[in-house]
Design an enzyme around this catalytic site. Structure first.
Site, PDB file in Angstrom:
ATOM      1  CB  SER A 497      68.387 116.173  48.136  1.00  0.00           C
ATOM      2  OG  SER A 497      67.425 115.332  48.027  1.00  0.00           O
ATOM      3  CG  ASP A 508      58.272 127.598  52.991  1.00  0.00           C
ATOM      4  OD1 ASP A 508      58.478 128.661  52.697  1.00  0.00           O
ATOM      5  OD2 ASP A 508      57.970 126.707  52.173  1.00  0.00           O
ATOM      6  CE  LYS A 522      68.911 114.689  44.218  1.00  0.00           C
ATOM      7  NZ  LYS A 522      67.305 114.436  44.785  1.00  0.00           N
TER       8      LYS A 522
END
Length: 749
Positions: A497, A508, A522
């Protein structure tokens, strides 16, 4: 996730269903904990008659709550993936309720399931109308079957067992068919009892002690079921419905909602003691340093609580034999109020006169679960100096929401704590930072965004797509960073999560290396809906729903859902994706992608990774601790894949001796090579359940476990040091990997 030893595979499978017990007792290490066992005589406990806590029928409030939860989950304005409560979903609820009660298929028979068949298509109507009689009826049969099985298990203890046969005990029955009749269950239980007996025998226990230990164990199992209340059954049944919607939608009773909120805030108002069940007593497992219990100077680990009184003159309430969460409710209370506690000191017998302590409750910060730091020195290598790497271990993305509303300048927050530790690192000549998110299951979305902002100079962090398709971008809007130097993020399969949001954003942006295992997967957003807000109740009556409302997407467009975050440098997988993670849920949302959003590209490590992999492989080939860890992982996974254990004493003794010899040999090698010794190297399977060990010794053992060698963390620091060295030596590569841009400085500086 910690790798279990092979002995852990032999633990008792004839356990009370986790779905019920986990909800009926307070979670471990909040302030009140779970059961352990007194070593004294327990004949009165075993023979004591207990009354059931289960009412004959659901309450009016539970009927109302069922209707409210249905209305919430069937409305697309609230639920991200609403599902009609039709015949198909009703059958799914039926299946999940049986799994919650008897997931290992060791209590119900095929005949029982056949009798329940008429409920299959009607549970949907029951939830809609609030007619919860079917759930109560099924549970009543379940409770009787547990009593039958426990009685049979205890009767087996009168006999001796033959451990010279080639029998196997198949402890994982999740995919097995239901036993045809009671006789088939007898055969299953007999093998399980044999396994329990054999574990204790291998640990050196004598037959009389084994009989006493197992009789107590099985009696405690029965008691755990007898102590379940209507709210436990109701919560388990409603969660069979919420779980059919998606894996992360849950219903909380008012009591469990309160506990959940305390976990998220890392604070509560009480005495500052971790408690756990120990036979008929609730005992002290740990005392929080600096808390009221510690400052009293009277309470010690192992003391057993016998009575609790409110204020200076309130009546003392005998709490012997109470459930742990009921004792919790008596001890916790508002800040600056007093509680009186009568207790038996750890050194006293059960017939001793109790001592009394008066404690003023205060707000307790649960420091054990907060961010912590340490410094690892990565040895000099490749002609480069030793590197000092700062490590921050973050177990959760916690935030005290209520505290933030009251005082935005002073509240518990993962980001605030990490920022403070980073500021300390700056004064300690740290070359790089590793953020350890292993087993961090997530928490606050705001904290994930804010924490990312400590390492990037403004920009999007995560995209959130709502049920209607609208996509919002959650961004760090604060200029500046708390750490602009080399960074690595360590993850494993237990990182989920918010951990995946952070790790994905760092990846990224090219802001740091991601190291470890592929994460949990998740990628959905949950929100807490207080069911008492609509009737505006002054006291909590209906509980709360943790409801999936949206899906996460990385700034590069891909979702963390299902696939997780894939590390740049991978360690061996400690568990298989088929055993643990989002991919194990039969109704998990699939992976998908949306458009990327513009974001700064601080670096691109693709060209650097081959060199780091080569250096990593060469180093771990010589790293005994890392090799041992990888060996243990492989052995564990092979053992777990079997899903059975031998009931032959010769075979099991050989397995045990091999494990003990391996531990001793490793400890000797550690000593010879000057490595840190394993404080638990002499530990072997004692055959006991967690609630049967001496509480003082077991608490001390937990402390030692934190000091065990951690080759994965050390290797992560070494990989980060490699990256600093390589980029420092090769300016051309550095310019390719870390092009000049605004924001964090180059790693090669």
């Amino acid at each position: 996730m910690k790798i279990k030893t092979s002995a852990a595979l032999f633990t008792l499978a004839l356990a009370v269903p986790l779905a019920l017990l986990a909800q009926s007792a307070a979670p471990e290490k909040i302030e009140i904990d779970a059961p352990k066992t007194d070593q004294g005589s327990d004949k009165s406990l075993i023979d004591k008659s207990r009354t059931t806590n289960l009412p004959a029928a659901p309450t009016v409030d539970q009927t109302t709550t069922s209707k409210m939860v249905y209305g919430l989950l069937s409305d697309s304005r609230y639920a991200y993936r609403p599902r009609p409560l039709d015949a198909s979903l009703s059958q799914d609820v039926f299946k999940r309720y049986l799994e919650a009660l008897d997931g290992n298929k060791q209590y119900f028979t095929a005949a029982d399931i056949a009798k329940f068949e008429p409920y299959k298509a009607s549970l949907g109507d029951a939830i809609r109308s609030g007619d919860l009689a079917p759930a109560w009826n099924i549970f009543s049969v379940y409770r009787q079957r547990v009593n039958d099985r426990i009685a049979y298990a205890r009767s087996l203890l009168k006999q001796d067992f033959d451990f010279s046969t080639d029998e196997h005990w198949e402890y994982d029955r999740e995919k097995a068919p239901w036993a045809a009749n009671a006789q088939e269950l007898d055969a299953i239980w007999k093998k399980s009892v044999k396994n329990d007996w054999l574990r204790l025998k291998l640990a050196g226990k004598q037959p009389a002690d084994i009989r006493a230990t197992l009789d107590k164990r099985y009696a405690n199992m029965k008691r755990s079921i007898d102590e379940l209340k209507g709210e436990d059954v109701f919560q388990s049944f409603l969660n069979s419905y919420t779980g059919a919607i998606d894996p992360h939608t849950d219903y909380f009773t008012p009591r469990t909602a309160d506990t959940f909120n305390q976990q998220m805030s890392l604070s509560l108002e009480g005495i500052g003691a971790v408690l756990q069940r120990q036979d008929d007593y609730v005992a002290i497992r740990e005392i929080v340093p600096g808390g009221p219990a510690a400052l009293s100077g009277k309470l010690q680990v192992g003391d057993r609580i016998v009575a609790v009184g409110q204020g200076k003159s309130g009546a003392m309430t005998d709490v012997i034999g109470w459930r742990i969460d009921d004792v919790v409710q008596q001890i916790r209370g508002k800040k600056d109020t007093q509680v009186r506690i009568d207790y038996l000191p750890v050194s006293a017998g059960v017939d001793a006169k109790p001592a009394r302590v008066v404690i003023t409750r205060q707000k307790i910060k649960l420091e054990e679960q907060a961010a912590k730091s340490e410094i690892i020195t990565a040895p000099a290598a490749n002609g480069q100096p030793a590197r000092r790497v700062g490590v921050i271990k973050l177990p959760a993305f916690y935030q005290d929401f209520e505290g933030r509303r009251r005082n935005p300048d002073d509240y518990n927050s993962a980001t605030r704590d990490v920022a403070r530790l980073l500021a300390q690192f700056k004064t300690q000549n740290i070359d790089g930072v590793v953020l350890d998110l292993r087993n961090n299951g997530g928490g606050s979305l705001d904290e994930a965004v804010d924490l990312t902002g400590l390492f990037i100079d403004k920009g999007p962090v995560v995209q959130v797509r709502e049920s209607g398709g609208r996509v919002a971008v959650n961004a760090d809007r604060k200029a500046g960073v708390a750490w602009d130097g080399p960074l690595a993020v360590l993850i494993n399969r237990g990182s989920a999560s918010a951990s995946e949001i952070f790790a994905g954003a760092i990846q990224d942006y090219g802001r740091g290396l991601v190291i470890g295992e592929t994460s949990f997967g998740k990628g959905t957003v949950q929100n807490i809906v207080d069911l008492d807000r609509w009737p505006a109740n002054e006291t909590a009556r209906f509980g709360q729903v943790k409801l999936t409302i949206a899906q996460f997407f990385r700034v590069a467009g891909g979702s963390t859902q299902f696939k997780g975050v894939v590390p740049d440098i991978a360690f061996p997988a400690s568990v298989d994706a088929s055993e643990y993670g989002e991919s194990t849920y039969d109704n998990a949302l699939p992976w998908t992608r949306i458009a990327a959003v513009p974001h700064t590209q601080y670096g691109n490590f693709a060209a650097l990774l081959p060199q780091l992999e080569k250096l990593h492989a060469a180093r771990i080939a010589k790293d005994k601790e890392f090799q041992w860890w990888a060996q243990d992982v492989a052995e564990y996974r092979a053992e777990a894949a079997k899903k059975y254990v031998s009931l032959n004493e010769t075979v099991r003794r050989a397995e045990r001796d091999k494990q003990e010899a391996k531990r001793k040999q490793r400890q000797a090698e550690r000593k010879a090579m000057g490595l840190d010794l394993d404080p638990l190297a002499d530990e072997s399977d004692d055959g006991l359940s967690s609630n049967e060990r001496d509480i003082v010794k077991d608490a001390a053992r937990d402390k030692l476990a934190d000091k065990r060698p951690d080759p994965l963390l050390r290797e992560s620091a070494a990989i980060l040091a490699d990256a600093i060295d390589v980029l420092g030596q090769d300016r051309k590569l550095s310019a390719q990997v870390l092009p000049e841009s605004t924001g964090p400085r180059s790693w090669a500086d």
